[in-house]
Design a protein around this motif. Structure first.
Motif, short mmCIF file in Angstrom:
data_model
loop_
_atom_site.label_atom_id
_atom_site.label_comp_id
_atom_site.label_asym_id
_atom_site.label_seq_id
_atom_site.Cartn_x
_atom_site.Cartn_y
_atom_site.Cartn_z
N VAL A 228 0.75 -1.20 -0.16
CA VAL A 228 -0.08 -0.10 -0.11
C VAL A 228 0.98 1.17 0.00
O VAL A 228 0.74 2.16 -0.73
CB VAL A 228 -1.09 0.01 1.09
N ILE A 229 1.86 1.23 0.73
CA ILE A 229 2.81 2.36 0.78
C ILE A 229 3.42 2.62 -0.66
O ILE A 229 3.51 3.84 -0.78
CB ILE A 229 3.87 2.11 1.89
N GLU A 230 3.98 1.53 -1.17
CA GLU A 230 4.61 1.70 -2.49
C GLU A 230 3.73 2.19 -3.45
O GLU A 230 4.06 3.07 -4.29
CB GLU A 230 5.26 0.22 -2.89
N ILE A 231 2.55 1.62 -3.58
CA ILE A 231 1.40 1.95 -4.52
C ILE A 231 0.98 3.58 -4.14
O ILE A 231 0.94 4.43 -5.48
CB ILE A 231 0.06 1.52 -4.52
N LEU A 335 -0.67 7.83 -20.03
CA LEU A 335 -1.96 7.69 -20.86
C LEU A 335 -2.16 7.69 -22.48
O LEU A 335 -1.45 8.50 -22.93
CB LEU A 335 -3.04 8.76 -20.39
N ARG A 336 -2.89 7.07 -22.99
CA ARG A 336 -3.08 6.95 -24.24
C ARG A 336 -3.93 8.28 -24.70
O ARG A 336 -4.75 8.83 -23.89
CB ARG A 336 -3.90 5.81 -25.00
N PRO A 337 -3.75 8.79 -25.78
CA PRO A 337 -4.48 10.04 -26.28
C PRO A 337 -6.16 9.79 -25.80
O PRO A 337 -6.63 10.96 -25.54
CB PRO A 337 -4.43 10.09 -27.87
N ILE A 338 -6.51 8.74 -26.31
CA ILE A 338 -7.99 8.69 -26.21
C ILE A 338 -8.50 8.83 -24.82
O ILE A 338 -9.44 9.50 -24.45
CB ILE A 338 -8.60 7.03 -26.68
N GLY A 359 -8.25 16.56 -14.62
CA GLY A 359 -8.79 15.06 -15.01
C GLY A 359 -7.79 14.27 -15.61
O GLY A 359 -7.72 12.82 -15.45
N VAL A 360 -6.86 14.74 -16.31
CA VAL A 360 -5.69 14.00 -16.74
C VAL A 360 -4.87 13.31 -15.70
O VAL A 360 -4.73 12.02 -15.78
CB VAL A 360 -4.74 14.75 -17.44
N PRO A 361 -4.08 13.79 -14.54
CA PRO A 361 -3.60 13.18 -13.59
C PRO A 361 -4.36 12.27 -12.73
O PRO A 361 -3.91 11.31 -12.21
CB PRO A 361 -3.03 14.19 -12.82
N VAL A 362 -5.94 12.60 -12.54
CA VAL A 362 -6.53 11.67 -11.76
C VAL A 362 -6.76 10.38 -12.55
O VAL A 362 -6.74 9.45 -12.15
CB VAL A 362 -7.82 12.28 -11.31
N VAL A 363 -7.18 10.49 -13.81
CA VAL A 363 -7.31 9.36 -14.82
C VAL A 363 -6.10 8.51 -15.00
O VAL A 363 -6.14 7.51 -15.01
CB VAL A 363 -7.94 9.90 -16.19
N ALA A 364 -4.84 9.25 -14.83
CA ALA A 364 -3.64 8.47 -14.83
C ALA A 364 -3.25 7.78 -13.59
O ALA A 364 -2.96 6.58 -13.71
CB ALA A 364 -2.44 9.54 -15.08
N VAL A 365 -3.58 8.35 -12.64
CA VAL A 365 -3.71 7.50 -11.34
C VAL A 365 -4.54 6.39 -11.36
O VAL A 365 -4.22 5.05 -10.86
CB VAL A 365 -3.81 8.48 -9.97
N LEU A 366 -5.92 6.61 -11.54
CA LEU A 366 -6.89 5.57 -11.80
C LEU A 366 -6.34 4.36 -12.77
O LEU A 366 -6.69 3.32 -12.44
CB LEU A 366 -8.23 6.03 -12.15
N GLN A 367 -5.79 4.62 -13.64
CA GLN A 367 -5.45 3.80 -14.70
C GLN A 367 -4.13 2.84 -14.19
O GLN A 367 -3.93 1.64 -14.28
CB GLN A 367 -4.74 4.47 -16.02
N TYR A 368 -3.26 3.51 -13.42
CA TYR A 368 -2.27 2.72 -12.63
C TYR A 368 -2.69 1.83 -11.81
O TYR A 368 -2.37 0.59 -11.61
CB TYR A 368 -1.46 3.80 -12.03
N LEU A 369 -3.68 2.27 -10.97
CA LEU A 369 -4.46 1.38 -9.70
C LEU A 369 -5.24 0.41 -10.72
O LEU A 369 -5.11 -0.96 -10.00
CB LEU A 369 -5.31 2.22 -8.93
N PHE A 370 -6.17 0.63 -11.63
CA PHE A 370 -6.45 -0.54 -12.32
C PHE A 370 -5.73 -1.53 -12.82
O PHE A 370 -6.01 -2.72 -12.90
CB PHE A 370 -7.59 0.25 -13.17
N SER A 371 -4.75 -0.98 -13.62
CA SER A 371 -3.74 -2.05 -14.02
C SER A 371 -3.08 -2.85 -13.12
O SER A 371 -2.83 -4.17 -13.37
CB SER A 371 -2.61 -1.23 -15.01
N LEU A 372 -2.61 -2.54 -11.79
CA LEU A 372 -2.42 -3.12 -10.77
C LEU A 372 -3.19 -4.15 -10.49
O LEU A 372 -2.95 -5.55 -10.42
CB LEU A 372 -1.91 -2.43 -9.46
N LYS A 376 -2.63 -8.26 -11.12
CA LYS A 376 -2.92 -9.14 -10.09
C LYS A 376 -3.83 -10.31 -10.22
O LYS A 376 -3.36 -11.57 -9.98
CB LYS A 376 -3.16 -8.50 -8.79
N LYS A 377 -5.10 -9.96 -10.87
CA LYS A 377 -6.10 -11.10 -11.27
C LYS A 377 -5.50 -12.19 -12.34
O LYS A 377 -5.50 -13.16 -12.22
CB LYS A 377 -7.34 -10.41 -11.60
N LEU A 378 -4.71 -11.41 -13.26
CA LEU A 378 -4.00 -12.37 -14.14
C LEU A 378 -3.01 -13.37 -13.61
O LEU A 378 -2.97 -14.33 -13.96
CB LEU A 378 -3.61 -11.56 -15.33
N LYS A 379 -2.18 -12.61 -12.80
CA LYS A 379 -1.12 -13.63 -12.15
C LYS A 379 -1.81 -14.50 -11.19
O LYS A 379 -1.15 -15.86 -11.22
CB LYS A 379 -0.09 -12.53 -11.37
#
Length: 398
Positions: A228-231, A335-338, A359-372, A376-379
């Motif tokens: 959690v601290i690292e994230i 983030l991708r342009p879309i 909106g851009v940095p917030v979505v970037a953070v959400l994308q990072y959390l979602f990708s983690l 994790k689920k795929l692993k």
């Protein structure tokens, strides 16, 4: 065996605790849904009363990278200061002197120039309108597809409205400046309190972070708390990195715009440059939003001014997009342009200009959390996909 002795049951105790929390959450949800107006009013009162504290947190969040840079790169690395407490306080002091000095320059030089430019612009509205009307009539005579009667009717109908608008602007400028001055004094008091709050937050940030770490390690497993601290650190790096880099980029673009307008002898340099610099904070659409007022104002004054400014702003934005922006921002959001377009559209729809920027940095953070979460689920399912083709690959081919 003593029958009066109470024996605790951990399982039932846990169930009771969960039941209490569920009932409490249900009561809160019921209150929010069926007393929506009262809830919104209560939240507004809370935010208003705590505004100085929230602004202080925001100031500390923005100034913190500058404090870290002064402390680590200058005081420790260059001057070899060993006393941490003194070096930390000096870093905070120098950071606030830089920020306050920059704000003072804006207040002393930029704001009076803006007020003068706006006053002059409002006084020149009739002249600009007459010049525009003359140009429009000439164009209607030269171009056959334009209806001369329609153009004349448009000019005659708009003339009283333009004159009335310029008179209203001129008459209301002084009262508006007075109201703005009163608002500035109120904001100054609030900002002063917020600065004090931010200084305490920056000076005690290690204690605050240590307390948060203790809470995490106390209630979570050690491995989970460390993750959690690292994230959290990575989220802070993404969010702060983008805001700081974009602010520096916009400041440089605004200064370059002002210098180029002075070199090319274009009027309203301060006003137009401030608009260009501020709107440049908005990705993609910002440069075009900032360029349009300058093009319109300068074209109405003289068509030559508008053409020169258009060429200048296109060259400036090419420099920003191809050279300056990539060097400062890099791939800070990932983030991708879309997704950037989605963040701008969604943020602007709900929070206006501030939402378009944040909106851009917030979505970037959400994308990072979602990708983690996805990784994790795929692993866990032992599914590994090729990054380019998306095809499933074996564990040994990763």
């Amino acid at each position: 065996m003593n029958k009066n002795h109470f024996e605790s049951n951990q399982r039932y105790f846990t169930i009771c605790i969960y039941t209490v929390f569920v009932i409490l959450a249900a009561c809160i949800i019921f209150r929010v849904i069926f007393h929506w107006d009262a809830t919104i009013g209560m939240l507004k009162d809370f935010v208003s009363s705590m505004s100085s504290f929230f602004v202080g947190i925001l100031i500390a969040f923005i100034v913190n990278p500058l404090v870290n840079y002064i402390h680590d790169k200058i005081l420790i690395k260059v001057f070899k200061m060993k006393r941490k407490k003194i070096s930390k306080m000096l870093a905070i002091l120098f950071a606030y002197l830089i920020v306050i000095g920059f704000i003072a320059v804006c207040l002393v030089y930029v704001i009076p120039q803006l007020i003068y430019s706006l006053s002059e612009l409002s006084a020149n509205i009739p002249v600009m309108y007459n010049a525009f009307s003359k140009w429009l009539r000439e164009m209607s005579y030269q171009l056959e597809f334009l209806n001369n009667t329609l153009v004349n009717n448009f000019i005659n109908n708009m003339s009283p409205k333009i004159l009335e608008f310029s008179t209203v602007v001129a008459s209301r400028l002084i009262p508006w400046l007075y109201s703005a001055s009163v608002a500035v004094i109120r904001w100054f008091i609030m900002i002063l309190i917020a600065i004090v709050v931010s200084v305490y937050l920056l000076s005690d940030k290690r204690i605050i972070f240590m307390t948060m770490k203790k809470i995490l390690y106390a209630f979570l497993e050690e491995r989970t708390a460390t993750k959690v601290i690292e994230i959290s650190r990575n989220c802070n790096r993404i969010f702060t990195g983008y805001i700081v880099a974009k602010a520096i980029d916009s400041l440089i673009i605004g200064i370059l715009c002002f210098l180029l307008m002075n070199i090319l002898r274009l009027p309203y340099g301060v006003l137009v440059s401030v608009i260009v610099g501020v709107t440049n904070m908005i990705p993609y659409f910002g440069p075009y939003i900032g360029a349009m007022p300058g093009i319109v104002i300068l074209s109405v004054l003289k068509l030559k001014y508008g053409i020169i400014f258009t060429i200048m702003i296109i060259a400036l934005q090419q420099f920003d997009g191809l050279i300056l922006g990539p060097r400062l921002l890099g791939d800070s959001t990932g983030l991708r342009p879309i997704l950037i377009l989605f963040a701008i559209t969604f943020g602007g729809a709900y929070l206006g200009v501030i939402g378009m920027f944040l909106g851009v940095p917030v979505v970037a953070v959400l994308q990072y959390l979602f990708s983690l979460l996805i990784n994790k689920k795929l692993k866990r399912k032992k599914i590994f996909l090729d990054a380019e083709t998306g095809e499933s690959i074996g564990e040994g081919q990763k």
